[in-house]
Write a protein that holds these residues in place. Structure first.
Motif, PDB file in Angstrom:
ATOM      1  N   LYS A   1     -26.268 -12.434  46.176  1.00  0.00           N
ATOM      2  CA  LYS A   1     -26.230 -13.586  45.283  1.00  0.00           C
ATOM      3  C   LYS A   1     -24.779 -13.951  45.034  1.00  0.00           C
ATOM      4  N   THR A   2     -24.434 -15.221  45.225  1.00  0.00           N
ATOM      5  CA  THR A   2     -23.081 -15.703  44.985  1.00  0.00           C
ATOM      6  C   THR A   2     -23.105 -16.701  43.845  1.00  0.00           C
ATOM      7  N   VAL A   3     -22.275 -16.475  42.849  1.00  0.00           N
ATOM      8  CA  VAL A   3     -22.169 -17.363  41.702  1.00  0.00           C
ATOM      9  C   VAL A   3     -20.767 -17.947  41.700  1.00  0.00           C
ATOM     10  N   VAL A   4     -20.671 -19.271  41.627  1.00  0.00           N
ATOM     11  CA  VAL A   4     -19.384 -19.949  41.584  1.00  0.00           C
ATOM     12  C   VAL A   4     -19.220 -20.548  40.202  1.00  0.00           C
ATOM     13  N   ARG A   5     -18.167 -20.173  39.518  1.00  0.00           N
ATOM     14  CA  ARG A   5     -17.910 -20.680  38.171  1.00  0.00           C
ATOM     15  C   ARG A   5     -16.468 -21.168  38.078  1.00  0.00           C
ATOM     16  N   PRO A   6     -16.259 -22.198  37.283  1.00  0.00           N
ATOM     17  CA  PRO A   6     -14.879 -22.638  37.087  1.00  0.00           C
ATOM     18  C   PRO A   6     -14.122 -21.613  36.255  1.00  0.00           C
ATOM     19  N   THR A   7     -12.853 -21.416  36.580  1.00  0.00           N
ATOM     20  CA  THR A   7     -12.055 -20.441  35.843  1.00  0.00           C
ATOM     21  C   THR A   7     -11.485 -21.034  34.563  1.00  0.00           C
ATOM     22  N   GLN A   8     -11.361 -22.333  34.510  1.00  0.00           N
ATOM     23  CA  GLN A   8     -10.813 -22.981  33.328  1.00  0.00           C
ATOM     24  C   GLN A   8     -11.932 -23.606  32.509  1.00  0.00           C
ATOM     25  N   TYR A   9     -12.013 -23.233  31.255  1.00  0.00           N
ATOM     26  CA  TYR A   9     -12.986 -23.839  30.355  1.00  0.00           C
ATOM     27  C   TYR A   9     -12.312 -24.959  29.590  1.00  0.00           C
ATOM     28  N   ARG A  10     -13.075 -25.908  29.151  1.00  0.00           N
ATOM     29  CA  ARG A  10     -12.520 -27.069  28.474  1.00  0.00           C
ATOM     30  C   ARG A  10     -12.381 -26.843  26.983  1.00  0.00           C
ATOM     31  N   THR A  11     -11.464 -27.569  26.405  1.00  0.00           N
ATOM     32  CA  THR A  11     -11.364 -27.704  24.966  1.00  0.00           C
ATOM     33  C   THR A  11     -12.008 -29.046  24.647  1.00  0.00           C
ATOM     34  N   TRP A  12     -13.096 -29.007  23.916  1.00  0.00           N
ATOM     35  CA  TRP A  12     -13.898 -30.213  23.714  1.00  0.00           C
ATOM     36  C   TRP A  12     -13.351 -31.070  22.586  1.00  0.00           C
ATOM     37  N   ARG A  13     -13.457 -32.371  22.751  1.00  0.00           N
ATOM     38  CA  ARG A  13     -13.044 -33.366  21.759  1.00  0.00           C
ATOM     39  C   ARG A  13     -14.157 -34.387  21.610  1.00  0.00           C
ATOM     40  N   ALA A  14     -14.229 -35.011  20.440  1.00  0.00           N
ATOM     41  CA  ALA A  14     -15.238 -36.037  20.178  1.00  0.00           C
ATOM     42  C   ALA A  14     -15.039 -37.208  21.132  1.00  0.00           C
ATOM     43  N   GLY A  15     -16.143 -37.709  21.671  1.00  0.00           N
ATOM     44  CA  GLY A  15     -16.095 -38.832  22.588  1.00  0.00           C
ATOM     45  C   GLY A  15     -16.148 -38.426  24.052  1.00  0.00           C
ATOM     46  N   GLN A  16     -15.911 -37.142  24.363  1.00  0.00           N
ATOM     47  CA  GLN A  16     -15.973 -36.693  25.741  1.00  0.00           C
ATOM     48  C   GLN A  16     -17.422 -36.563  26.195  1.00  0.00           C
ATOM     49  N   ARG A  17     -17.610 -36.566  27.493  1.00  0.00           N
ATOM     50  CA  ARG A  17     -18.921 -36.311  28.079  1.00  0.00           C
ATOM     51  C   ARG A  17     -19.076 -34.798  28.193  1.00  0.00           C
ATOM     52  N   PHE A  18     -20.164 -34.234  27.644  1.00  0.00           N
ATOM     53  CA  PHE A  18     -20.362 -32.785  27.654  1.00  0.00           C
ATOM     54  C   PHE A  18     -21.018 -32.365  28.960  1.00  0.00           C
TER      55      PHE A  18
END
Length: 118
Positions: free
Chosen positions: A48-65
């Motif tokens: 099983k191979t799982v690909v995940r982004p290494t950088q997580y976002r800092t969320w702000r109002a108005g962004q697309r989640f």
């Protein structure tokens, strides 16, 4: 003419590892191999191979989640335990790391409560 061709080849050889390494650093791959005995006595190997982004976002109002960029993503149903107001109709609270994020029905970030979770 030969000098031009040789310099173009040398530039390509130098730049190609740098170009190939850029997408690999944007994501991390985690490969899991499981070996077990099947009911008929055969050995079963599952990869099983799982690909995940290494950088997580800092969320702000108005962004697309996008939950792929949320760290430790969970939908929060017991929002009163974390001192969060009841979400409006069509909205929900979700967890991203230690932050509580209110998302409307279209998937836009409405509100971010930093440090809501320990």
């Amino acid at each position: 003419m030969n000098k031009f061709i040789l310099s173009a080849i040398a530039t390509t050889l130098v730049a190609s590892p740098l170009i190939a390494a850029a997408p690999a650093s944007a994501q991390s791959r985690h490969e899991t191999t499981t070996v077990r005995q099947g009911p008929n006595g055969r050995t079963v190997v599952t990869k099983k191979t799982v690909v995940r982004p290494t950088q997580y976002r800092t969320w702000r109002a108005g962004q697309r989640f996008d939950r792929r960029y949320a760290q430790n993503y969970r939908v929060v149903t017991t929002y009163k335990n974390y001192r969060l107001a009841a979400p409006p109709r069509g909205s929900q609270w979700v967890r991203s790391g230690r932050d509580a994020i209110l998302i409307n029905g279209r998937g836009d970030v409405v509100q971010v409560r930093g440090g809501a979770f320990r």
